[in-house]
Write an enzyme that holds these catalytic residues in place. Structure first.
Site, PDB file in Angstrom:
ATOM      1  N   GLU A  87      -2.063 -14.062   0.633  1.00 46.98           N
ATOM      2  CA  GLU A  87      -1.431 -14.371  -1.082  1.00 46.98           C
ATOM      3  C   GLU A  87      -2.276 -15.833  -0.880  1.00 46.98           C
ATOM      4  OE1 GLU A  87       2.105 -13.726  -3.440  1.00 46.98           O
ATOM      5  OE2 GLU A  87       2.276 -14.813  -1.849  1.00 46.98           O
TER       6      GLU A  87
ATOM      7  N   GLY B 286       6.779 -19.106  -1.705  1.00 45.14           N
ATOM      8  CA  GLY B 286       7.579 -18.604  -1.996  1.00 45.14           C
ATOM      9  C   GLY B 286       7.152 -17.898  -0.129  1.00 45.14           C
ATOM     10  N   ARG B 287       5.636 -18.279   0.649  1.00 48.14           N
ATOM     11  CA  ARG B 287       5.279 -17.473   1.358  1.00 48.14           C
ATOM     12  C   ARG B 287       5.429 -18.363   2.977  1.00 48.14           C
ATOM     13  NH1 ARG B 287       1.907 -17.953  -1.942  1.00 48.14           N
ATOM     14  NH2 ARG B 287      -0.129 -19.295  -1.643  1.00 48.14           N
TER      15      ARG B 287
ATOM     16  N   HIS C 183      -2.187   3.793  20.325  1.00 51.09           N
ATOM     17  CA  HIS C 183      -1.781   5.395  20.188  1.00 51.09           C
ATOM     18  C   HIS C 183      -2.120   6.244  18.802  1.00 51.09           C
ATOM     19  CE1 HIS C 183      -0.643   5.742  24.557  1.00 51.09           C
ATOM     20  NE2 HIS C 183       0.216   5.053  24.394  1.00 51.09           N
TER      21      HIS C 183
ATOM     22  N   GLU D 146      12.495  -7.799 -10.500  1.00 48.81           N
ATOM     23  CA  GLU D 146      13.309  -7.060  -8.611  1.00 48.81           C
ATOM     24  C   GLU D 146      14.698  -7.333  -8.475  1.00 48.81           C
ATOM     25  OE1 GLU D 146       9.909  -7.916  -9.259  1.00 48.81           O
ATOM     26  OE2 GLU D 146       8.761  -6.209  -8.142  1.00 48.81           O
TER      27      GLU D 146
HETATM   28  O1  LIG Z   1      11.624 -16.175  -5.188  1.00 48.48           O
HETATM   29  P1  LIG Z   1      10.872 -15.550  -6.031  1.00 48.48           P
HETATM   30  O2  LIG Z   1      10.472 -16.238  -6.976  1.00 48.48           O
HETATM   31  O3  LIG Z   1      12.005 -14.412  -6.629  1.00 48.48           O
HETATM   32  O4  LIG Z   1       9.302 -14.494  -5.445  1.00 48.48           O
HETATM   33  C1  LIG Z   1       9.040 -14.003  -5.124  1.00 48.48           C
HETATM   34  C2  LIG Z   1       7.765 -13.195  -5.506  1.00 48.48           C
HETATM   35  O5  LIG Z   1       7.418 -13.912  -6.133  1.00 48.48           O
HETATM   36  C3  LIG Z   1       5.825 -13.411  -6.382  1.00 48.48           C
HETATM   37  O6  LIG Z   1       5.068 -12.286  -6.132  1.00 48.48           O
HETATM   38  C4  LIG Z   1       4.565 -14.383  -5.867  1.00 48.48           C
HETATM   39  O7  LIG Z   1       5.140 -15.447  -6.707  1.00 48.48           O
HETATM   40  C5  LIG Z   1       5.246 -14.663  -4.700  1.00 48.48           C
HETATM   41  O8  LIG Z   1       5.187 -15.802  -3.874  1.00 48.48           O
HETATM   42  C6  LIG Z   1       6.995 -14.590  -3.585  1.00 48.48           C
HETATM   43  O9  LIG Z   1       7.071 -15.219  -2.681  1.00 48.48           O
END
Ligand SMILES: O=P(O)(O)OC[C@H]1O[C@H](O)[C@@H](O)[C@@H](O)[C@@H]1O
Length: 551
Positions: free
Chosen positions: A363, A277-278, A394, A222
């Site tokens: 996650e 990532g998170r 609401h 993406e």
């Molecule tokens: O920052 P990136 O590598 O693009 O990953 C984006 C996301 O990809 C995946 O869905 C997982 O691995 C997530 O934990 C991550 O946050």
């Protein structure tokens, strides 16, 4: 590995099960308050935020717990090896063993510059060097010293990233909007749906737009696709590849993919693979936040999280606020059969906070395999959901008050509003709802009261509320950068506590990989215009799409 496989093999788990049998029949929260005038003092904790002197009051007293419950839950934490796992995390040990990595986001907000090492090598200087680069860059962009390829000041920032490379930056920049530079327009593009990038570009001028390509791996389909679309759009006007350096920067761990994309190494803000990532909003991934609220505020955000880290690291378990939060979650999930965890901020700026927490919690703990590879004998991560209140009241609060499900709920309010409009009237109304909801969920409304109000006999059951619904109230002085940092760190360590007790690895995310691989295969079929081998439903859907979706 800890000295147990399944959490329900622990002695304290069995003791909690026995305790639950008596408590669940006995506990009526309003009666417990009537019986014990000290209940609030016993089960509330105040976090003192050394970063800005603010306080956060965590009121756990409207939960299903007694002193015995808390003692047993603390024993469960001890037996599960929470202190060791926590200390290992802070020592840079590779506790994310399925990926062979340390879990070291706490090192990104080490504002006291404490010694922190991975593989015997200090990480402090590297972290500080990136922060220094973020400071310098954000000051240049905000002041106008950094200019676009035609010499104009940057006025639009487009962060392109998904998952952890999106949710943290978008949530924090919304939550801290009162600190933002309103001359900067922010866009966050995450979805592969072309609409997302198209709408951001419609609103941008190539001469004054800065793209932050945020991706830990720099291979996420993406993000790479959206970034390439942005580059094509940009070059259509700029014409010259050399202009890219002024308009594209990368936030990533993957230098070779970044340079392949055409971004100069000196415009790359790196971080390490020990940042999940998170958990990455504290890293270079937070650059959009830093640009928007300025480096001083971003640093305060880190310092607030650091203060909560120190509390988590040093406070005895019984007084340890995120530990109590995590243990209560285990208590509700595994002994009361709760399936969910609702978080409702009474704060419009916090409208993306539940979405952010969804990734953090689900996650991390949406796992069913113990750290020694067995399927768990109990339920794990709850379904986290939420919306800002009072809006949520609401819509779906009906189910909280009168539904059949037990929904442990967190309510969050800042005492001081950033917008005390109409002589603070709105804030008083907001706060009155914050108090009224947790009180009403606990007290309910008995049929005698409904009857006394004169309700017709047949309507009495419909208007009766059983009550006894548990809530945790979190009262922040003011939602400052430091307060928000501490609050996020609270939920991170709460999630850590849950995962430790359940004996799962909260730090990998293999579950999201499968969908990605399958999508790549089907994309090939869509490019060829013909469905491959699938079940009847999937092939027919693909054919229907191909027939209807022709350009
Ligand atoms: O920052 P990136 O590598 O693009 O990953 C984006 C996301 O990809 C995946 O869905 C997982 O691995 C997530 O934990 C991550 O946050």
């Amino acid at each position: 590995m800890p000295g147990f496989s399944q959490a329900n093999e622990l002695k304290s788990w069995t003791e909690l099960a026995t305790h639950h049998k008596t408590l669940s029949k006995d506990i009526v929260l309003k009666e417990y308050f009537a019986k014990d005038p000290q209940r609030f003092e016993k089960f509330s904790r105040v976090f003192k935020n050394e970063a800005d002197g603010g306080e956060i009051l965590f009121d756990f007293s409207k939960n299903f717990l007694t002193e015995e419950t808390l003692d047993l839950l603390v024993k469960l934490a001890e037996e599960s090896g929470l202190e060791k796992l926590r200390n290992d995390m802070f020592a840079g040990e590779k506790i994310n063993f399925t990926e062979g990595r340390a879990v070291y986001h706490v090192a990104l907000r080490n504002t006291s510059n404490t010694k922190m090492e991975v593989d015997g090598k200090s990480v402090v200087d590297d972290v500080n060097a990136v922060l220094e680069h973020m400071k310098e860059f954000s000051e240049q962009v905000r002041s106008g010293e950094w200019k676009g390829y035609t010499g104009k000041k940057i006025n639009t920032i487009v962060n392109i990233g998904i998952g952890g490379s999106d949710l943290g930056p978008v949530m924090v920049s919304e939550a801290l909007k009162p600190y933002g530079d309103r001359n900067l327009k922010l866009h966050f593009v995450s979805n592969i749906d072309g609409t997302h990038i198209a709408e951001a570009l419609k609103d941008s001028d190539p001469e004054t737009t800065l793209f932050l390509v945020a991706s830990k791996t720099f291979t996420t389909a993406e993000t790479v696709t959206n970034a390439n679309t942005a580059k094509t759009w940009f070059l259509k006007t700029a014409k010259d590849d050399s202009a890219i350096a002024k308009h594209f920067v990368a936030l990533s761990t993957n230098e070779s993919e970044v340079t392949k994309f055409g971004i100069d190494k000196k415009n790359m803000f790196p971080f390490s693979d020990w940042v999940g990532g998170r958990y990455s909003v504290w890293s270079a991934i937070g650059l959009s936040v830093c640009l928007y609220i300025g480096y001083e505020n971003f640093y305060q955000f880190l310092a607030g999280a650091h203060a909560m880290d120190q509390h988590f690291l040093k406070t005895p378990l019984k007084e340890n606020i995120p530990v109590i939060g995590g243990l209560l979650s285990v208590w509700y999930s595994d002994f009361f059969g709760a399936q969910t965890h609702l978080v409702a901020p009474f704060d419009q700026y916090m409208h993306r906070f539940p979405a952010y927490l969804q990734q953090l919690s689900m996650e991390s703990n949406g796992k069913a395999i113990t750290r020694d590879g067995k399927y768990v004998n109990y339920t794990t991560g709850p379904i986290l959901f939420g919306e800002p209140a009072t809006n949520a009241q609401h819509s779906f609060f009906q189910l909280l008050h009168q539904g059949t499900k037990l929904i442990p709920t967190d309510f969050i309010l800042a005492a001081k509003s950033h917008n005390p409009v109409e002589g603070n009237k709105h804030q008083r109304m907001l706060a009155s709802n914050f108090f009224a909801q947790s009180e009403a969920l606990m007290l309910g409304k008995p049929d005698s009261e409904v009857k006394a109000e004169g309700a017709p006999e047949e309507l009495i059951p419909h208007k009766t509320f059983l009550g006894n619904r548990p809530t945790t109230s979190i009262l922040v002085d003011k939602m400052t950068p430091a307060a928000l940092g501490a609050l996020i760190a609270y939920y991170e360590h709460l999630t850590f506590t849950e995962g430790c007790v359940w004996n799962i690895n909260s730090f990998d995310q293999w579950g999201v990989e499968l969908g990605k691989k399958l999508a790549v295969k089907i994309l090939g079929e869509l490019d060829d215009g013909k469905a491959g081998e699938h079940d009847g439903s999937t092939s027919s859907l693909i054919e229907a799409f191909l027939a209807r979706g022709k350009l």
